[in-house]
Design a protein around this motif. Sequence first.
Motif, short mmCIF file in Angstrom:
data_model
loop_
_atom_site.label_atom_id
_atom_site.label_comp_id
_atom_site.label_asym_id
_atom_site.label_seq_id
_atom_site.Cartn_x
_atom_site.Cartn_y
_atom_site.Cartn_z
N GLN A 1 36.84 -29.42 -19.69
CA GLN A 1 37.06 -30.03 -18.32
C GLN A 1 38.29 -30.51 -17.96
N VAL A 2 38.67 -30.27 -16.79
CA VAL A 2 40.01 -30.86 -16.23
C VAL A 2 39.50 -31.87 -15.18
N GLN A 3 40.25 -32.97 -15.14
CA GLN A 3 40.07 -33.97 -14.23
C GLN A 3 41.52 -34.24 -13.38
N LEU A 4 41.32 -34.07 -12.06
CA LEU A 4 42.75 -34.23 -11.14
C LEU A 4 42.56 -35.64 -10.37
N VAL A 5 43.55 -36.38 -10.48
CA VAL A 5 43.59 -37.55 -9.38
C VAL A 5 44.60 -37.57 -8.57
N GLU A 6 44.41 -37.53 -7.30
CA GLU A 6 45.64 -37.71 -6.51
C GLU A 6 45.82 -39.13 -6.11
N SER A 7 46.94 -39.26 -5.68
CA SER A 7 47.63 -40.73 -5.24
C SER A 7 48.63 -40.56 -4.16
N CYS A 22 49.31 -35.72 -8.26
CA CYS A 22 48.08 -35.24 -8.61
C CYS A 22 48.27 -35.03 -10.17
N ALA A 23 47.58 -36.16 -10.81
CA ALA A 23 47.68 -36.29 -12.31
C ALA A 23 46.56 -35.45 -12.73
N ALA A 24 46.99 -34.56 -13.96
CA ALA A 24 45.82 -33.68 -14.54
C ALA A 24 45.39 -34.38 -16.00
N SER A 25 44.19 -34.43 -16.35
CA SER A 25 43.62 -34.98 -17.37
C SER A 25 44.25 -34.40 -18.96
N GLY A 26 44.53 -33.16 -18.72
CA GLY A 26 45.36 -32.45 -19.81
C GLY A 26 46.55 -31.80 -19.50
N SER A 27 47.09 -31.03 -20.33
CA SER A 27 48.43 -30.31 -20.15
C SER A 27 48.32 -29.38 -18.91
N ILE A 28 49.36 -29.45 -17.89
CA ILE A 28 49.20 -28.34 -16.89
C ILE A 28 49.84 -27.26 -17.42
N SER A 29 50.27 -27.00 -18.40
CA SER A 29 50.66 -25.94 -18.81
C SER A 29 49.57 -24.82 -19.11
N ASP A 30 48.25 -25.47 -19.46
CA ASP A 30 47.04 -25.01 -19.50
C ASP A 30 46.56 -24.46 -18.62
N LEU A 31 46.87 -24.64 -17.44
CA LEU A 31 46.23 -24.37 -15.99
C LEU A 31 46.90 -23.00 -15.62
N ASN A 32 46.32 -22.26 -14.68
CA ASN A 32 46.85 -21.07 -14.12
C ASN A 32 47.49 -21.14 -12.87
N VAL A 33 46.89 -21.97 -12.07
CA VAL A 33 47.34 -22.26 -10.73
C VAL A 33 47.06 -23.81 -10.22
N MET A 34 48.00 -24.10 -9.71
CA MET A 34 47.99 -25.64 -8.91
C MET A 34 48.30 -25.43 -7.74
N ASP A 35 47.65 -26.23 -6.85
CA ASP A 35 47.84 -26.16 -5.23
C ASP A 35 47.45 -27.37 -4.54
N TRP A 36 47.52 -27.41 -3.28
CA TRP A 36 47.37 -28.54 -2.42
C TRP A 36 46.90 -27.96 -1.33
N TYR A 37 45.81 -28.49 -0.97
CA TYR A 37 44.92 -28.19 0.21
C TYR A 37 44.85 -29.42 1.00
N ARG A 38 44.58 -29.01 2.42
CA ARG A 38 44.36 -30.27 3.10
C ARG A 38 43.25 -29.79 4.35
N GLN A 39 42.42 -30.97 4.63
CA GLN A 39 41.37 -30.74 5.67
C GLN A 39 41.48 -31.84 6.57
N ALA A 40 41.75 -31.10 7.98
CA ALA A 40 41.65 -32.11 9.23
C ALA A 40 40.27 -32.29 9.74
N PRO A 41 40.17 -33.46 10.27
CA PRO A 41 38.85 -33.48 10.82
C PRO A 41 38.26 -32.25 11.87
N GLY A 42 37.21 -31.74 11.59
CA GLY A 42 36.60 -30.67 12.38
C GLY A 42 37.33 -29.17 12.14
N LYS A 43 38.21 -29.20 11.05
CA LYS A 43 38.85 -28.00 10.81
C LYS A 43 38.24 -27.72 9.24
N GLN A 44 38.70 -26.24 9.07
CA GLN A 44 38.50 -25.90 7.63
C GLN A 44 39.47 -26.34 6.70
#
Length: 119
Positions: A1-7, A22-44
């Motif tokens: 499991q990987v936990q991600l915590v934004e601040s 975005c702090a990951a619970s483990g090594s980010i070198s074990d991850l394949n892709v990291m990205d940022w998404y956003r969602q505005a009210p009423g939008k995808q």
Amino acid sequence: QVQLVESGGGSVYSGGSLRLSCAASGSISDLNVMDWYRQAPGKQREKVAAITIGAWPWYSESVKGRFTLSTDDAKNTMFLQMDKLNQGDTAVYYCHATRDWGDWVADYWGQGTQVNVSS
């Protein structure tokens, strides 16, 4: 499991800056892709920045030239520096990552952090 915590979310005026983490619970070198998404009210939910570990970041046209994605492997943290913010950037921002476990690829999401930009 990987936990991600934004601040780092908050309220700023147009033209201002914020830095999301975005702090990951483990090594980010074990991850394949990291990205940022956003969602505005009423939008995808939309992807705004991404990095395949070890490669160059990608940005959506809406944020290119204003946002900068970076990682700190020692701190297992991904950042999103957001400059020249405008009201169109108001949204909940989510950290996302994928990890290839061999037999399957898992998706992980943070809880989201609110960004409000006012005029």
